[in-house]
Motif scaffolding. Structure first.
Motif, mmCIF file in Angstrom:
data_model
loop_
_atom_site.group_PDB
_atom_site.id
_atom_site.type_symbol
_atom_site.label_atom_id
_atom_site.label_comp_id
_atom_site.label_asym_id
_atom_site.label_seq_id
_atom_site.Cartn_x
_atom_site.Cartn_y
_atom_site.Cartn_z
ATOM 1 N N ASP A 1 0.828 -1.214 0.000
ATOM 2 C CA ASP A 1 0.000 0.000 0.000
ATOM 3 C C ASP A 1 0.859 1.259 0.000
ATOM 4 N N ILE A 2 2.055 1.178 -0.555
ATOM 5 C CA ILE A 2 2.930 2.336 -0.726
ATOM 6 C C ILE A 2 3.132 2.535 -2.222
ATOM 7 N N HIS A 3 2.652 3.636 -2.749
ATOM 8 C CA HIS A 3 2.686 3.892 -4.182
ATOM 9 C C HIS A 3 3.939 4.690 -4.536
ATOM 10 N N ILE A 4 4.684 4.187 -5.513
ATOM 11 C CA ILE A 4 5.916 4.829 -5.963
ATOM 12 C C ILE A 4 5.686 5.396 -7.350
ATOM 13 N N TYR A 5 5.954 6.695 -7.507
ATOM 14 C CA TYR A 5 5.767 7.396 -8.772
ATOM 15 C C TYR A 5 7.124 7.886 -9.279
ATOM 16 N N VAL A 6 7.346 7.708 -10.571
ATOM 17 C CA VAL A 6 8.558 8.184 -11.243
ATOM 18 C C VAL A 6 8.171 9.356 -12.129
ATOM 19 N N VAL A 7 8.884 10.464 -11.979
ATOM 20 C CA VAL A 7 8.586 11.670 -12.741
ATOM 21 C C VAL A 7 9.803 12.049 -13.572
ATOM 22 N N ASP A 8 9.541 12.675 -14.681
ATOM 23 C CA ASP A 8 10.617 13.147 -15.568
ATOM 24 C C ASP A 8 10.999 14.573 -15.190
ATOM 25 N N MET A 9 11.370 14.749 -13.956
ATOM 26 C CA MET A 9 11.771 16.058 -13.436
ATOM 27 C C MET A 9 13.051 15.892 -12.635
ATOM 28 N N SER A 10 13.800 16.970 -12.544
ATOM 29 C CA SER A 10 15.013 16.960 -11.735
ATOM 30 C C SER A 10 14.662 17.464 -10.334
ATOM 31 N N ILE A 11 14.093 16.567 -9.523
ATOM 32 C CA ILE A 11 13.689 16.919 -8.163
ATOM 33 C C ILE A 11 14.293 15.923 -7.189
ATOM 34 N N SER A 12 14.357 16.337 -5.952
ATOM 35 C CA SER A 12 14.838 15.444 -4.908
ATOM 36 C C SER A 12 13.720 14.492 -4.512
ATOM 37 N N PRO A 13 14.023 13.236 -4.208
ATOM 38 C CA PRO A 13 12.961 12.298 -3.800
ATOM 39 C C PRO A 13 12.251 12.787 -2.542
ATOM 40 N N SER B 1 8.424 12.017 0.009
ATOM 41 C CA SER B 1 7.243 11.190 0.298
ATOM 42 C C SER B 1 6.162 12.075 0.879
ATOM 43 N N TRP B 2 4.918 11.703 0.593
ATOM 44 C CA TRP B 2 3.751 12.411 1.129
ATOM 45 C C TRP B 2 2.636 11.402 1.322
ATOM 46 N N MET B 3 2.190 11.281 2.570
ATOM 47 C CA MET B 3 1.215 10.253 2.945
ATOM 48 C C MET B 3 1.770 8.873 2.562
ATOM 49 N N ASN B 4 1.070 8.144 1.722
ATOM 50 C CA ASN B 4 1.548 6.809 1.314
ATOM 51 C C ASN B 4 2.082 6.823 -0.115
ATOM 52 N N ARG B 5 2.599 7.946 -0.551
ATOM 53 C CA ARG B 5 3.114 8.086 -1.908
ATOM 54 C C ARG B 5 4.566 8.536 -1.869
ATOM 55 N N ILE B 6 5.357 7.948 -2.738
ATOM 56 C CA ILE B 6 6.771 8.290 -2.879
ATOM 57 C C ILE B 6 6.996 8.780 -4.300
ATOM 58 N N VAL B 7 7.663 9.899 -4.421
ATOM 59 C CA VAL B 7 7.961 10.492 -5.719
ATOM 60 C C VAL B 7 9.475 10.502 -5.886
ATOM 61 N N ILE B 8 9.932 9.963 -7.004
ATOM 62 C CA ILE B 8 11.357 9.880 -7.287
ATOM 63 C C ILE B 8 11.571 10.217 -8.756
ATOM 64 N N SER B 9 12.660 10.894 -9.041
ATOM 65 C CA SER B 9 12.949 11.252 -10.427
ATOM 66 C C SER B 9 13.424 10.018 -11.193
ATOM 67 N N ARG B 10 13.332 10.093 -12.502
ATOM 68 C CA ARG B 10 13.771 8.962 -13.330
ATOM 69 C C ARG B 10 15.274 8.739 -13.186
ATOM 70 N N GLU B 11 16.020 9.810 -13.013
ATOM 71 C CA GLU B 11 17.465 9.663 -12.844
ATOM 72 C C GLU B 11 17.799 8.867 -11.591
ATOM 73 N N ASP B 12 17.135 9.167 -10.474
ATOM 74 C CA ASP B 12 17.381 8.429 -9.232
ATOM 75 C C ASP B 12 16.830 7.005 -9.309
ATOM 76 N N TYR B 13 15.723 6.843 -10.006
ATOM 77 C CA TYR B 13 15.125 5.515 -10.096
ATOM 78 C C TYR B 13 16.011 4.560 -10.901
ATOM 79 N N GLU B 14 16.761 5.074 -11.856
ATOM 80 C CA GLU B 14 17.630 4.237 -12.675
ATOM 81 C C GLU B 14 19.063 4.181 -12.153
ATOM 82 N N SER B 15 19.336 4.821 -11.027
ATOM 83 C CA SER B 15 20.689 4.828 -10.470
ATOM 84 C C SER B 15 20.886 3.616 -9.561
#
Length: 264
Positions: A152-164, A166-180
């Motif tokens: 129940d933890i949703h991970i989203y990958v965005v095409d932005m240069s942002i720092s990872p 989390s908010w509530m049960n959602r995690i946002v990570i950039s594509r660069e960090d996700y592929e590192s």
């Protein structure tokens, strides 16, 4: 790792205590002004009687020392008669009618109402800023691509240069960090924030800080609470076996691009 285990356990318990103290401190600050503390003290009967006598003695003496009022003077009949005759003989004097100037009421400023208006304006400003931050985070999440929903933890990958973040049960990570190579460490760090419910702490502190926007201590408490959150997440990553030195270098690389969203 086995050598540091007792110290990490101690730091983990201390971080829990610090988190509890910081969150409860904000709530207690609103409750204490409405509390009335009554202290009862036992006084012996003889001491109480002496105290009452000492306080009421001078008052009783001053009341008994007051002189009796003198009787009003009685006017003699002939004096009153002559006064009446003089009034009857004298011609009435007509005074000219004088219209008094209207007295303008003094302007009274209700300072309590002014203070309430200033407080409400500051409260609306801070709440609006928090709501704007939430809307920006939701907009970024909608732009991302969902890659995982485990536990129940949703991970989203965005095409932005942002720092990872989390908010509530959602995690946002950039594509660069996700592929590192540090992807698992970053996700583990953010999952700790989600599991411990750090977003709820920040929302509560933001609400209470908005009500006390004039109090600089509320901002300091929020900053300390964020530090405790990061200590807890870092400790979880180290306990999972990741090398501490490499983790430090990774944090130094991310610290220059921290997200500007207050709720994350």
């Amino acid at each position: 790792r086995s050598t540091l285990f007792p110290y990490t356990t101690l730091f983990r318990s201390r971080d829990k205590l610090n988190r509890f103290l910081l969150t409860s401190m904000m709530m207690v600050s609103f409750i204490l002004p409405f509390c009335v503390f009554t202290i009862h003290r036992y006084v012996p009967a003889d001491v109480y009687a002496q105290t009452v006598a000492a306080q009421t003695g001078p008052v009783a003496e001053s009341m008994t020392a007051l002189p009796e009022p003198a009787a009003p003077p009685v006017a003699e009949p002939h004096v009153m008669t002559s006064a009446v005759n003089e009034v009857e003989v004298s011609a009435p004097v007509v005074q000219p009618a004088v219209t008094p100037d209207p007295v303008r009421p003094a302007k009274v400023v209700n300072w309590w109402l002014v203070a309430l208006f200033v407080w409400f304006a500051g409260f609306v400003f801070h709440i609006s800023r928090t709501m704007l931050s939430i809307l920006q985070v939701r907009r970024i999440i909608r732009c991302g691509r969902l890659v995982s929903s485990a536990d129940d933890i949703h991970i989203y990958v965005v095409d932005m240069s942002i720092s990872p973040f989390s908010w509530m049960n959602r995690i946002v990570i950039s594509r660069e960090d996700y592929e590192s190579v540090n992807r698992n460490v970053i996700i583990d760090h953010e999952k700790t924030h989600v599991r411990l419910g750090h977003s709820y702490d920040l929302l509560m502190v933001d609400l209470l800080s908005a009500m006390q926007w004039f109090n600089p201590a509320s901002m300091l408490v929020r900053k300390d609470l964020q530090d405790v959150h990061e200590f807890q997440a870092d400790g979880c990553v180290i306990r999972d076996g990741f090398d501490a030195k490499e983790y430090q270098y990774m944090l130094l690389g991310k610290i220059a691009s921290l997200s500007g969203y207050s709720v994350t």
